[in-house]
Design a protein around this motif. Structure first.
Motif, PDB file in Angstrom:
ATOM      1  N   GLY A  46       4.533  -2.500   9.677  1.00 46.08           N
ATOM      2  CA  GLY A  46       3.389  -2.790   8.830  1.00 46.08           C
ATOM      3  C   GLY A  46       2.412  -1.635   8.890  1.00 46.08           C
ATOM      4  O   GLY A  46       2.537  -0.714   9.698  1.00 46.08           O
ATOM      5  N   GLY A  47       1.420  -1.689   8.040  1.00 48.07           N
ATOM      6  CA  GLY A  47       0.378  -0.680   8.047  1.00 48.07           C
ATOM      7  C   GLY A  47       0.887   0.675   7.608  1.00 48.07           C
ATOM      8  O   GLY A  47       1.646   0.810   6.636  1.00 48.07           O
ATOM      9  N   LEU A  48       0.463   1.724   8.327  1.00 46.27           N
ATOM     10  CA  LEU A  48       0.849   3.086   7.976  1.00 46.27           C
ATOM     11  C   LEU A  48       2.355   3.296   8.052  1.00 46.27           C
ATOM     12  O   LEU A  48       2.931   4.019   7.227  1.00 46.27           O
ATOM     13  CB  LEU A  48       0.148   4.075   8.911  1.00 46.27           C
ATOM     14  CG  LEU A  48      -1.327   4.378   8.635  1.00 46.27           C
ATOM     15  CD1 LEU A  48      -1.825   5.442   9.592  1.00 46.27           C
ATOM     16  CD2 LEU A  48      -1.529   4.824   7.196  1.00 46.27           C
ATOM     17  N   GLU A  49       2.984   2.660   9.002  1.00 42.93           N
ATOM     18  CA  GLU A  49       4.430   2.834   9.139  1.00 42.93           C
ATOM     19  C   GLU A  49       5.165   2.253   7.938  1.00 42.93           C
ATOM     20  O   GLU A  49       6.156   2.826   7.467  1.00 42.93           O
ATOM     21  CB  GLU A  49       4.925   2.197  10.434  1.00 42.93           C
ATOM     22  CG  GLU A  49       6.346   2.576  10.799  1.00 42.93           C
ATOM     23  CD  GLU A  49       6.717   2.143  12.201  1.00 42.93           C
ATOM     24  OE1 GLU A  49       7.785   2.591  12.691  1.00 42.93           O
ATOM     25  OE2 GLU A  49       5.954   1.375  12.808  1.00 42.93           O
ATOM     26  N   ALA A  70       0.727  -0.026   0.180  1.00 43.73           N
ATOM     27  CA  ALA A  70      -0.645  -0.052   0.684  1.00 43.73           C
ATOM     28  C   ALA A  70      -1.428  -1.220   0.088  1.00 43.73           C
ATOM     29  O   ALA A  70      -2.221  -1.860   0.790  1.00 43.73           O
ATOM     30  CB  ALA A  70      -1.341   1.272   0.369  1.00 43.73           C
ATOM     31  N   SER A  71      -1.191  -1.521  -1.180  1.00 45.77           N
ATOM     32  CA  SER A  71      -1.874  -2.655  -1.807  1.00 45.77           C
ATOM     33  C   SER A  71      -1.473  -3.964  -1.149  1.00 45.77           C
ATOM     34  O   SER A  71      -2.325  -4.841  -0.908  1.00 45.77           O
ATOM     35  CB  SER A  71      -1.555  -2.695  -3.302  1.00 45.77           C
ATOM     36  OG  SER A  71      -2.031  -1.536  -3.956  1.00 45.77           O
ATOM     37  N   ARG A  72      -0.195  -4.119  -0.845  1.00 48.05           N
ATOM     38  CA  ARG A  72       0.252  -5.335  -0.162  1.00 48.05           C
ATOM     39  C   ARG A  72      -0.343  -5.439   1.244  1.00 48.05           C
ATOM     40  O   ARG A  72      -0.741  -6.534   1.687  1.00 48.05           O
ATOM     41  CB  ARG A  72       1.778  -5.380  -0.098  1.00 48.05           C
ATOM     42  CG  ARG A  72       2.441  -5.690  -1.427  1.00 48.05           C
ATOM     43  CD  ARG A  72       3.901  -6.046  -1.218  1.00 48.05           C
ATOM     44  NE  ARG A  72       4.656  -4.936  -0.665  1.00 48.05           N
ATOM     45  CZ  ARG A  72       5.291  -4.028  -1.391  1.00 48.05           C
ATOM     46  NH1 ARG A  72       5.258  -4.079  -2.709  1.00 48.05           N
ATOM     47  NH2 ARG A  72       5.991  -3.056  -0.803  1.00 48.05           N
ATOM     48  N   GLU A  73      -0.377  -4.328   1.949  1.00 48.99           N
ATOM     49  CA  GLU A  73      -0.940  -4.347   3.305  1.00 48.99           C
ATOM     50  C   GLU A  73      -2.435  -4.696   3.277  1.00 48.99           C
ATOM     51  O   GLU A  73      -2.914  -5.509   4.083  1.00 48.99           O
ATOM     52  CB  GLU A  73      -0.741  -2.985   3.968  1.00 48.99           C
ATOM     53  CG  GLU A  73       0.707  -2.643   4.260  1.00 48.99           C
ATOM     54  CD  GLU A  73       1.335  -3.565   5.289  1.00 48.99           C
ATOM     55  OE1 GLU A  73       0.625  -3.950   6.235  1.00 48.99           O
ATOM     56  OE2 GLU A  73       2.521  -3.897   5.147  1.00 48.99           O
TER      57      GLU A  73
END
Length: 262
Positions: A114-117, A153-156
């Motif tokens: 999740g996130g940046l990864e 990124a939008s989903r996160e």
């Protein structure tokens, strides 16, 4: 002189009426001191003696407050984990590791990224997929990777912003809900004066006190919700800026790699 000495030697008791008056004054003073010492607010009794609409308002505010605190504790944990994961991945990314190794680690079956990864994994996967097509230039590869990173990124961010709207609603609506309960309770109190010949402050004070508890509960629910919303919204904005900066930097790396392969 002899008369004074005689009176001092043989004092006569006070009349019964005077003694009774003194005892009454003493009892009254003791009672007043007891009342003053016990002058505390029993919120439970105020709630139990309130009218039914006011009790429903208090119950609604209590449930809203409990839900807000549950969201506050959960959101604090989620945002803290997102920040820690972003810091750890950025350390690995900028430590000089190969992109293929980072991608292999992000696509392990036993891991939930999740996130940046997740943004990195989506961008690099789309970049490799487009690159395998014949006749596709470097610009198309980069645009595909950027679209994939923006979508991820939008989903996160949508997951990080989940339930923040509820905190905002509780913070803005709860004071008005409590005020409604207070106004209703005051109306009921004054309506009860219609059958009273002599209206005093002692007649309406209990009802007004019960009604004002609704306003207090509204503020009790609203203040933590507003504070938490502002704090968490600021954190989400910082994380969003971090995601955007990483996407731009990673796009530059992919662009250089695509030009080298041409």
């Amino acid at each position: 002189m002899t008369l004074v000495l005689a009176l001092q030697a043989n004092p006569e008791p006070l009349p019964e009426s005077v003694a009774a008056s003194a005892d009454a004054l003493g009892d009254a003073a003791n009672h007043a001191a007891t009342v003053a010492g016990a002058g505390h607010i029993d919120f439970l009794q105020l709630v139990l003696h309130a009218s039914l609409p006011v009790q429903l308002v208090m119950l609604l505010l209590l449930l809203a407050s409990i839900a807000s605190w549950l969201i506050i504790f959960r959101k604090r944990s989620v945002l803290g984990r997102a920040e820690r994961e972003a810091e750890r991945f950025e350390e690995r990314f900028w430590s000089g590791s190969e992109l293929s190794k980072l991608y292999a680690g992000a696509t392990e079956r036993s891991r939930d990224v999740g996130g940046l990864e997740a943004i990195f994994e989506a961008g690099f996967r789309e970049f490799n997929r487009v690159r395998q097509r014949r006749g596709v230039d470097s610009r198309a590869q980069l645009e595909g990777a950027q679209r994939a990173m923006r979508a991820t990124a939008s989903r996160e961010l949508d997951g990080l912003e989940h339930n923040l709207e509820f905190l905002a609603n509780v913070g803005s609506i709860s004071p008005y809900v409590g005020l409604f309960g207070t106004v209703w309770g005051i109306m009921v109190s004054f309506q009860g004066l219609a059958n009273v010949k002599e209206a005093t402050i002692a007649t309406v004070a209990p009802g007004i006190s019960e009604a004002l508890v609704a306003t207090a509960m509204g503020l009790f629910a609203a203040i933590p919700a507003v504070w938490a919303y502002n704090r968490f919204a600021t954190k989400v904005d910082r994380i969003s800026t971090r995601y955007d900066a990483f996407s731009e930097e990673f796009s530059s790396i992919l662009q250089r790699q695509a030009h080298l392969e041409e």
